[in-house]
Design an enzyme around this catalytic site. Sequence first.
Site, short mmCIF file in Angstrom:
data_model
loop_
_atom_site.label_atom_id
_atom_site.label_comp_id
_atom_site.label_asym_id
_atom_site.label_seq_id
_atom_site.Cartn_x
_atom_site.Cartn_y
_atom_site.Cartn_z
N ARG A 1 0.85 -1.20 0.00
CA ARG A 1 0.00 0.00 0.00
C ARG A 1 0.88 1.24 0.00
O ARG A 1 0.59 2.24 -0.66
CB ARG A 1 -0.94 -0.03 1.20
CG ARG A 1 -2.24 -0.78 0.99
CD ARG A 1 -2.03 -2.19 0.45
NE ARG A 1 -3.27 -2.91 0.29
CZ ARG A 1 -3.86 -3.64 1.25
NH1 ARG A 1 -3.27 -3.79 2.44
NH2 ARG A 1 -4.99 -4.24 1.03
N ASP B 1 0.10 -6.85 -3.20
CA ASP B 1 -1.31 -6.53 -3.00
C ASP B 1 -1.78 -5.77 -4.24
O ASP B 1 -1.03 -5.60 -5.21
CB ASP B 1 -1.52 -5.72 -1.71
CG ASP B 1 -2.84 -6.11 -1.03
OD1 ASP B 1 -3.89 -5.94 -1.67
OD2 ASP B 1 -2.81 -6.59 0.12
N HIS C 1 -6.58 -9.89 -3.88
CA HIS C 1 -5.57 -8.85 -3.65
C HIS C 1 -4.49 -8.88 -4.73
O HIS C 1 -3.31 -8.65 -4.43
CB HIS C 1 -4.94 -9.02 -2.26
CG HIS C 1 -5.86 -8.61 -1.15
ND1 HIS C 1 -5.94 -7.33 -0.67
CD2 HIS C 1 -6.77 -9.32 -0.42
CE1 HIS C 1 -6.84 -7.27 0.31
NE2 HIS C 1 -7.37 -8.46 0.47
N ASP D 1 -6.81 -14.19 1.80
CA ASP D 1 -7.86 -13.39 2.45
C ASP D 1 -8.70 -12.63 1.41
O ASP D 1 -8.24 -12.33 0.32
CB ASP D 1 -7.25 -12.38 3.42
CG ASP D 1 -6.27 -11.42 2.75
OD1 ASP D 1 -5.52 -11.88 1.86
OD2 ASP D 1 -6.27 -10.23 3.08
N GLU D 2 -9.93 -12.35 1.80
CA GLU D 2 -10.82 -11.42 1.10
C GLU D 2 -10.82 -11.64 -0.42
O GLU D 2 -10.74 -10.69 -1.18
CB GLU D 2 -10.41 -9.97 1.41
CG GLU D 2 -10.49 -9.66 2.89
CD GLU D 2 -10.03 -8.24 3.23
OE1 GLU D 2 -10.70 -7.59 4.03
OE2 GLU D 2 -9.00 -7.80 2.70
N TRP E 1 -7.35 -13.75 11.83
CA TRP E 1 -7.39 -12.27 11.92
C TRP E 1 -8.80 -11.75 12.14
O TRP E 1 -8.97 -10.70 12.75
CB TRP E 1 -6.78 -11.63 10.66
CG TRP E 1 -7.60 -11.72 9.40
CD1 TRP E 1 -7.67 -12.77 8.56
CD2 TRP E 1 -8.46 -10.71 8.85
NE1 TRP E 1 -8.51 -12.49 7.51
CE2 TRP E 1 -9.00 -11.22 7.66
CE3 TRP E 1 -8.79 -9.41 9.24
CZ2 TRP E 1 -9.88 -10.50 6.86
CZ3 TRP E 1 -9.66 -8.68 8.43
CH2 TRP E 1 -10.20 -9.22 7.26
N TYR F 1 -4.29 -5.22 15.23
CA TYR F 1 -4.14 -4.44 14.00
C TYR F 1 -3.62 -3.04 14.31
O TYR F 1 -4.30 -2.19 14.86
CB TYR F 1 -5.49 -4.40 13.24
CG TYR F 1 -5.60 -5.55 12.25
CD1 TYR F 1 -5.05 -6.78 12.56
CD2 TYR F 1 -6.21 -5.38 11.01
CE1 TYR F 1 -5.12 -7.84 11.64
CE2 TYR F 1 -6.29 -6.43 10.11
CZ TYR F 1 -5.74 -7.65 10.43
OH TYR F 1 -5.80 -8.69 9.55
N ASP G 1 -2.89 -0.74 12.34
CA ASP G 1 -3.35 0.35 11.47
C ASP G 1 -4.57 1.07 12.04
O ASP G 1 -4.98 2.09 11.53
CB ASP G 1 -3.64 -0.15 10.05
CG ASP G 1 -4.60 -1.33 10.01
OD1 ASP G 1 -4.59 -2.14 10.95
OD2 ASP G 1 -5.36 -1.44 9.03
N TRP H 1 -0.92 -2.72 8.48
CA TRP H 1 -1.36 -2.43 7.11
C TRP H 1 -1.10 -0.96 6.87
O TRP H 1 -1.25 -0.14 7.79
CB TRP H 1 -2.85 -2.76 6.96
CG TRP H 1 -3.15 -4.19 7.30
CD1 TRP H 1 -3.70 -4.66 8.46
CD2 TRP H 1 -2.89 -5.34 6.48
NE1 TRP H 1 -3.79 -6.03 8.41
CE2 TRP H 1 -3.31 -6.47 7.21
CE3 TRP H 1 -2.34 -5.52 5.21
CZ2 TRP H 1 -3.20 -7.77 6.70
CZ3 TRP H 1 -2.23 -6.80 4.70
CH2 TRP H 1 -2.66 -7.91 5.44
N THR H 2 -0.75 -0.60 5.62
CA THR H 2 -0.23 0.75 5.46
C THR H 2 -1.04 1.63 4.50
O THR H 2 -0.50 2.56 3.92
CB THR H 2 1.25 0.70 5.00
OG1 THR H 2 1.32 -0.04 3.77
CG2 THR H 2 2.13 0.05 6.05
N GLU H 3 -2.33 1.34 4.35
CA GLU H 3 -3.16 2.23 3.52
C GLU H 3 -2.99 3.68 3.96
O GLU H 3 -2.86 4.59 3.14
CB GLU H 3 -4.64 1.85 3.63
CG GLU H 3 -5.05 0.60 2.88
CD GLU H 3 -4.95 -0.65 3.74
OE1 GLU H 3 -4.21 -0.65 4.74
OE2 GLU H 3 -5.62 -1.65 3.39
C1 ACM Z 1 -6.62 -8.98 6.29
O1 ACM Z 1 -6.69 -8.08 7.13
N1 ACM Z 1 -7.26 -8.85 5.12
C2 ACM Z 1 -5.89 -10.20 6.54
#
Ligand code: ACM
Length: 625
Positions: free
Chosen positions: A173, A202, A276, A342-343, A409, A434, A436, A480-482
Amino acid sequence: MDRQKILLLLIFSILFCGCTVRENIKDELIRIIPLPNYYQLKPGDFDIDEHTAIGIEVADSDMVALAEYFNTKFVRLTGYRLPVKPSGKIRFDLTQDSTLGSEGYHISVASDKIEIEANTYHGVFNGIQSLLQLIPLNTVRKSKQKSLWEIGCIEIRDKPRFAWRGLMLDVSRHFFTKQEVMRYIDLMAEYKYNVFHWHLTDDQGWRVEIKSLPRLTSVGAWRAPRVGNWWERTPQSESDSLSYGGFYTQDDIREIVEYAQTRFITVVPEIDIPGHSMAFLAAYPEVSCSGGPFSVNVGNTFYTKEENSLCAGKEKTFALLDSVFNEIASLFPSTYIHIGGDECYKGFWERCPDCRKRILTENLHNTDELQSYFIRRVSSFLQKRGKKVIGWDEILEGGLAPDAIVMSWRGTKGGIEAIRQGHHVIMTPFEYCYLDLYQGDPAVEPNTYSMLRLQDCYKFPIVPDDVDSTFIIGGQGNLWTESVPHYRQAEYMTWPRAFAISETLWNESHTKNWEFFIQRVEKQFIYFDRLGINYARSMYDPIVNPFIDDGELKIELSTEVDGLDIFYSFDNTTPDLYSNLYTSTLSVPKDASMLKVVTYKGLQQKGKQISLTIDELRRRVEDKK
Ligand code: ACM
Ligand code: ZN
């Protein structure tokens, strides 16, 4: 309370505090994070001056490297390097002690010598971290004749609660340079972390050179520059220059892995598939369901709105992934490889003829099972190469691949289910881990989402009730670095919350002492100030809790840290220590439009001032419903 009761209370607290204060005087000498599992302070001290030598087997090159490591840290603290010779009084030795395990250590600081003993070099390294944190920060005595640094005598026997103590850094990110990644790893090691989970790919950038697939980095590592709120960014257009990004060459990776090895940190790469993967698709659109075209995402949309999954029907997808994981498996000595999982939005799979055909030919029932097929196929490729595969807890959907390790998670339920199925688990529930998330009031923090205060991080329970804890290999914090555009902000988001996670993963104690933890955190702040490392002071900020009582807006104020006074104003002026002192729940005076709050310790302002309109407070009450 009447006067007699107050007097009695005072007498009791003086009597009682008499012993706790004495205990605390001792404990105040300790700033070690994570807190050792056993320590005993002793009378006397060991004095280090510039002639005090480190004593090691000089023929032992690994021990020489540890002495050198000690000196690089000691010189930053004191300005001196210590000589190294066999007769030195600060001894680092290997021993055989079955109680210490592979990472434990024993430190004895006596008035005539210091000894660190461990079964392994990793154990000695952990002992060195504790010893460095025993060196006083404030009370340096700079006299030429006398001792320079007095270390209080102490006995420590210590080993970790969990084998996996990790931090994850997302470099997709936002990109962080090789030097920044090394700085991150270096600091992790000081707090006895031993796994660096590197989120390398990602939608917003592919960051690792894959020699057989050069477009992954020539195309996938670059995007249009954007700042501001992640979710409000203008999509990339034809006229944008693709100037933001970067990647690590394979030489960079090898250098970082070696650097981490000298700090006993395993680098675990994550290649996040099959979702992702927009950066992958920008480079190789032929492995998508639709054929593309794609561009590397700048942060404008969430994953369900745009295609970002690799096609599970096309053979070419697996051919390219074999190439990727072939190189990744050679590049990273870690036994563990993280494959994301994930996702993964499956809407495009549902409409794709190739994916539908795969479901038929493999006798699958739905796209969850197609995801499981995907993960199993990639896992078996890696397992044949001797690797252990880790995935986020979505890899449970449609059935777990054999021997896959689950990183839980979305709370702990995925971890609990994986344990029930006999799989190993790494706990990283977002509500405790988390990094972030906000750590203080959104009014005074950089924009992000949700909330994880230091005090909640410190409560990270790791082992849920009624599970076999032997399946939990450890846990980690995830950054996470958004909303982390540069390295100093990465430090700000990581510390002090990563102190809390490190202590939870290391220390066995089930009765945590928050006040003592904060005492030690504050000493680490002094150390960070000295080194210019950024960290959040949000734990000093007031906590503003609005609620409705009997139809009326009420406001409760509190702090995470004890010993702070809270001052406030409703008249638009800036509160200071002569303003209204908060003592109990507030009502809003008629026509007030603004609440301003600040904390003090004695005469010193400690927290940031928080200013909130009464309308915003009402909105917050609504949002809680
Ligand atoms: C995640 O936070 N999507 C692993
Ligand atoms: Zn497809």
